[in-house]
Each structure stands twice: as structure tokens, then as C-alpha cells.
Design a protein around this motif. Structure first.
Motif, PDB file in Angstrom:
ATOM      1  N   ASP A  45       0.793  -1.242   0.000  1.00 25.91           N
ATOM      2  CA  ASP A  45       0.000   0.000   0.000  1.00 25.91           C
ATOM      3  C   ASP A  45       0.821   1.287   0.000  1.00 25.91           C
ATOM      4  O   ASP A  45       0.255   2.373   0.007  1.00 25.91           O
ATOM      5  CB  ASP A  45      -1.016   0.052   1.160  1.00 25.91           C
ATOM      6  N   ARG A  46       2.144   1.182  -0.022  1.00 22.64           N
ATOM      7  CA  ARG A  46       2.943   2.413  -0.019  1.00 22.64           C
ATOM      8  C   ARG A  46       2.597   3.310  -1.208  1.00 22.64           C
ATOM      9  O   ARG A  46       2.423   4.518  -1.068  1.00 22.64           O
ATOM     10  CB  ARG A  46       4.436   2.059  -0.029  1.00 22.64           C
ATOM     11  N   GLY A  47       2.468   2.701  -2.395  1.00 23.10           N
ATOM     12  CA  GLY A  47       2.139   3.488  -3.587  1.00 23.10           C
ATOM     13  C   GLY A  47       0.762   4.127  -3.481  1.00 23.10           C
ATOM     14  O   GLY A  47       0.529   5.227  -3.996  1.00 23.10           O
ATOM     15  N   ARG A  48      -0.164   3.453  -2.805  1.00 20.08           N
ATOM     16  CA  ARG A  48      -1.510   4.020  -2.614  1.00 20.08           C
ATOM     17  C   ARG A  48      -1.462   5.211  -1.669  1.00 20.08           C
ATOM     18  O   ARG A  48      -2.146   6.218  -1.890  1.00 20.08           O
ATOM     19  CB  ARG A  48      -2.475   2.955  -2.082  1.00 20.08           C
ATOM     20  N   GLU A 268      -3.376   9.173   7.289  1.00 21.28           N
ATOM     21  CA  GLU A 268      -4.566   9.445   8.100  1.00 21.28           C
ATOM     22  C   GLU A 268      -4.438  10.753   8.857  1.00 21.28           C
ATOM     23  O   GLU A 268      -5.399  11.520   8.965  1.00 21.28           O
ATOM     24  CB  GLU A 268      -4.841   8.262   9.042  1.00 21.28           C
ATOM     25  N   ARG A 269      -3.237  11.049   9.381  1.00 23.61           N
ATOM     26  CA  ARG A 269      -3.044  12.317  10.090  1.00 23.61           C
ATOM     27  C   ARG A 269      -3.247  13.505   9.151  1.00 23.61           C
ATOM     28  O   ARG A 269      -3.891  14.491   9.511  1.00 23.61           O
ATOM     29  CB  ARG A 269      -1.626  12.399  10.637  1.00 23.61           C
ATOM     30  N   TYR A 278     -10.166   5.173   1.903  1.00 29.53           N
ATOM     31  CA  TYR A 278      -9.453   5.441   0.646  1.00 29.53           C
ATOM     32  C   TYR A 278      -9.396   4.183  -0.223  1.00 29.53           C
ATOM     33  O   TYR A 278      -9.628   4.231  -1.434  1.00 29.53           O
ATOM     34  CB  TYR A 278      -8.043   5.971   0.926  1.00 29.53           C
ATOM     35  N   LEU A 279      -9.097   3.036   0.414  1.00 24.01           N
ATOM     36  CA  LEU A 279      -9.018   1.774  -0.346  1.00 24.01           C
ATOM     37  C   LEU A 279     -10.373   1.453  -0.983  1.00 24.01           C
ATOM     38  O   LEU A 279     -10.426   0.970  -2.121  1.00 24.01           O
ATOM     39  CB  LEU A 279      -8.576   0.628   0.569  1.00 24.01           C
ATOM     40  N   ALA A 280     -11.455   1.734  -0.268  1.00 25.89           N
ATOM     41  CA  ALA A 280     -12.801   1.436  -0.773  1.00 25.89           C
ATOM     42  C   ALA A 280     -13.156   2.348  -1.946  1.00 25.89           C
ATOM     43  O   ALA A 280     -13.831   1.922  -2.886  1.00 25.89           O
ATOM     44  CB  ALA A 280     -13.834   1.576   0.346  1.00 25.89           C
ATOM     45  N   VAL A 285     -10.401  11.362  -1.227  1.00 23.62           N
ATOM     46  CA  VAL A 285      -9.420  12.419  -0.915  1.00 23.62           C
ATOM     47  C   VAL A 285      -9.681  13.692  -1.735  1.00 23.62           C
ATOM     48  O   VAL A 285      -9.113  14.740  -1.440  1.00 23.62           O
ATOM     49  CB  VAL A 285      -7.957  11.966  -1.135  1.00 23.62           C
ATOM     50  N   LEU A 286     -10.516  13.586  -2.758  1.00 23.50           N
ATOM     51  CA  LEU A 286     -10.712  14.737  -3.661  1.00 23.50           C
ATOM     52  C   LEU A 286     -11.906  15.586  -3.249  1.00 23.50           C
ATOM     53  O   LEU A 286     -12.135  16.643  -3.844  1.00 23.50           O
ATOM     54  CB  LEU A 286     -10.898  14.243  -5.105  1.00 23.50           C
TER      55      LEU A 286
END
Ligand code: Q0Z
Length: 287
Positions: A45-48, A268-269, A278-280, A285-286
Motif C-alpha cells: 500500500d505504499r504506492g496508494r 490518516e493524520r 481510501y481503499l474502498a 481524498v478529492l
């Protein structure tokens, strides 16, 4: 690789594909580098996290500068973006003395032509953020350049514009992050021009890969600071007898898990959004 798109570039941990003449796909992998070497072990998930953070900042800085974002793909790691004519400089802003800024200050008491007060210590906060452009090195490290060299590359008027916009973007991000316990010591922006020659923020923005993120509660000026995201991996690598040349070491699972947690925590912070949300649906985020 994305369907019906042509591979046009590779970074250390990202790939670039052309969708058509006007649009690119920027794909962030889960690869990680330490000491400039890409490790054989990925951080899930780093790239995500990096893609989601850039999207978050793009959505929230449109009042400062237009940006290349067209959309985030459902995979959470792919940014669809406008294809621009990129400017040939890296737009670095420093709020603290670290890395090559600290090195230059120690040697000359200035950084990229900015005279600084005497007696600053390593990692000191600067009185004001400074713009320190660099050339894009094809391999190895970017080289700091002075205003005159930067003006030769982009023109004096464009340089004045990217300086003003870069500092405004840095202040916005650093103020937001500081309130959430993260210091953004410095950051690098890349800009392009659209078909009307308008300045557009591109690439990634205000991520831990394009910036130095420090945990605010551990900030102690007078020496180097620990990295918010990579410190576990760096400490592990330092504990081995690895000469920091390719190939790098595999990371054990506790280091992978701890590092992933730090990336998710930064996400998250800074966004105030649960990473599972975000994964869902990356579009969260937009909004
Ligand atoms: C970004 C890079 C990567 C390798 C070119 N919107 C844009 N328009 C035109 N060019 C670029 C962009 Cl973002 C562009 N890079 C950096 C990213 C892999 C190189 F994912 N190079």
C-alpha cells in the motif's frame, strides 16, 4: 501494466504511461528505496498512500495553482493526469536546514544565494522558507543552482512565478502538517506548462517521497532528525553490514509492517480520512 497505454518513463519506484497525446497515467508501485537503492521487499500500500496524499493536496491547493490531476483510478495507485511541457528545473522549498541545504550553509553560510543568519544548527527552522531550485539529474543527485542559472533555464518571469507559487504551496502544506504533528522540512515541486503556457503543478506533491517528513514530537534541532516514514527501514539497513550498493537487503516482516503503519499514519493524520475508506474509494481524498 495499464490497458492500451504506452510506457513512456520509469522512476525508481513509479512508472509513467501515455493514454493519448493529452493524458498520462502515473503509477506508484509499492517499491521503497533506502540510501538511494531500491530494496527487493515491497511495502504493501505504499504506492496508494503516496498517490492518495498527492491527490489530497492537489484537491486542496487549486486556489494557489492549477494542477495536472484529472482523476484517481479505483486501484488507488494510478493518477490520470494532463500531459504537460515540463519545466527543466526542480522547485525545492526549504523551511528547515537539512540535507544539501545544511551542507551548503556549513560551507558558505548561504543556500542557493540566500544569505542566512549566522549560528544556525543542523535541522534549524529558517526565519522564512527559501526557494532553492535544482537541475534534474538523469542519474544520481540533483544539483542546486542559483537564480541566474535557473533564469537561464526557464526565463526570469517564469522563475519569479514558480518561486512565488512554490513558497505558497509549501506554506500551505507545512502549516497543515504541523497542526497534525508532522514537520515538512523541505519539499520538491515539478511544474509544467499547458497548451496556453499556463503554469500547472505536476508529478507528486507534498508526499514523503518528494519531501522530508519529520515527527514533530521528536524534533530536536542541533542534529539530524528521524524520518517519519523510512526510519525503521533505514535503522534496519544500518544494523547490517551492507555497503549501500545494489542489491539492497530484504526487509524482515516486522520492519515491513512497522513501515507500512507509518505510511498509513501519515496518510490518516494529514487527510483526516481512514485509509480503509481510501481503499474502498480513492475519490474520497478529492472531496
Ligand atoms: C513526470 C516521472 C514517473 C518517471 C514526466 N503531467 C505530466 N506531463 C508531462 N510529463 C510528466 C508529467 Cl507528471 C512527467 N515525470 C516524472 C514520473 C516515472 C518519471 F512516474 N516525467
Amino acid at each position: 501494466m495499464p490497458e492500451a497505454s504506452l510506457h513512456v518513463g520509469s522512476g525508481k519506484v513509479r512508472e509513467l504511461y501515455a493514454l493519448d497525446d493529452e493524458r498520462l497515467l502515473l503509477v506508484a508501485s509499492d517499491r521503497i528505496s533506502t540510501f538511494d537503492v531500491v530494496l527487493p521487499t515491497e511495502i504493501p500500500d505504499r504506492g496508494r498512500v503516496l498517490t492518495g496524499l498527492s491527490g489530497f493536496w492537489f484537491a486542496r491547493t487549486q486556489h494557489i495553482c492549477a494542477n495536472h490531476l484529472l482523476g484517481l483510478r479505483p486501484d488507488g495507485r494510478t493518477t490520470e493526469c494532463r500531459r504537460l511541457e515540463m519545466l527543466p528545473i526542480e522547485c525545492v522549498v526549504r523551511g528547515y536546514l537539512a540535507g544539501s541545504g545544511w551542507k551548503d550553509y556549513k560551507a558558505t553560510s548561504a543556500v542557493c544565494g540566500h544569505a542566512l543568519p549566522p549560528g544556525l544548527v543542523e535541522s534549524a527552522e529558517l526565519p522564512e522558507p527559501i526557494f532553492t531550485p535544482a537541475t534534474k539529474a538523469v542519474t544520481g543527485h540533483d544539483e542546486n543552482i542559483d537564480r541566474e542559472q535557473a533564469a537561464e533555464l526557464v526565463g526570469a518571469d517564469r522563475l519569479a512565478e514558480v518561486e512565488r507559487v512554490s513558497i505558497a504551496l509549501y506554506r500551505f502544506g507545512a502549516d497543515h502538517a504541523r497542526e497534525r504533528g508532522i514537520l515538512i522540512a523541505d519539499t520538491k515541486f515539478e511544474f509544467g506548462l499547458d497548451e496556453d503556457d499556463c503554469l500547472v503543478l505536476a508529478d507528486e506533491a507534498l508526499t514523503p517521497d518528494s519531501s522530508r517528513f519529520w515527527p514533530a514530537d521528536e524534533y530536536r534541532p542541533g542534529g539530524p532528525q528521524s524520518s517519519f516514514d523510512k526510519q525503521f527501514a533505514r535503522d534496519y539497513c544500518e544494523s547490517l553490514d551492507w555497503d549501500k550498493t545494489d542489491p539492497g537487503p530484504e526487509l524482515p516482516e516486522n520492519i515491513v509492517a512497522g513501515t507500512r503503519t507509518r505510511y498509513v499514519e501519515a496518510f490518516e493524520r494529514l487527510t483526516g480520512i481512514a485509509f480503509d475508506d481510501y481503499l474502498a474509494d480513492p475519490q474520497v481524498v478529492l472531496r
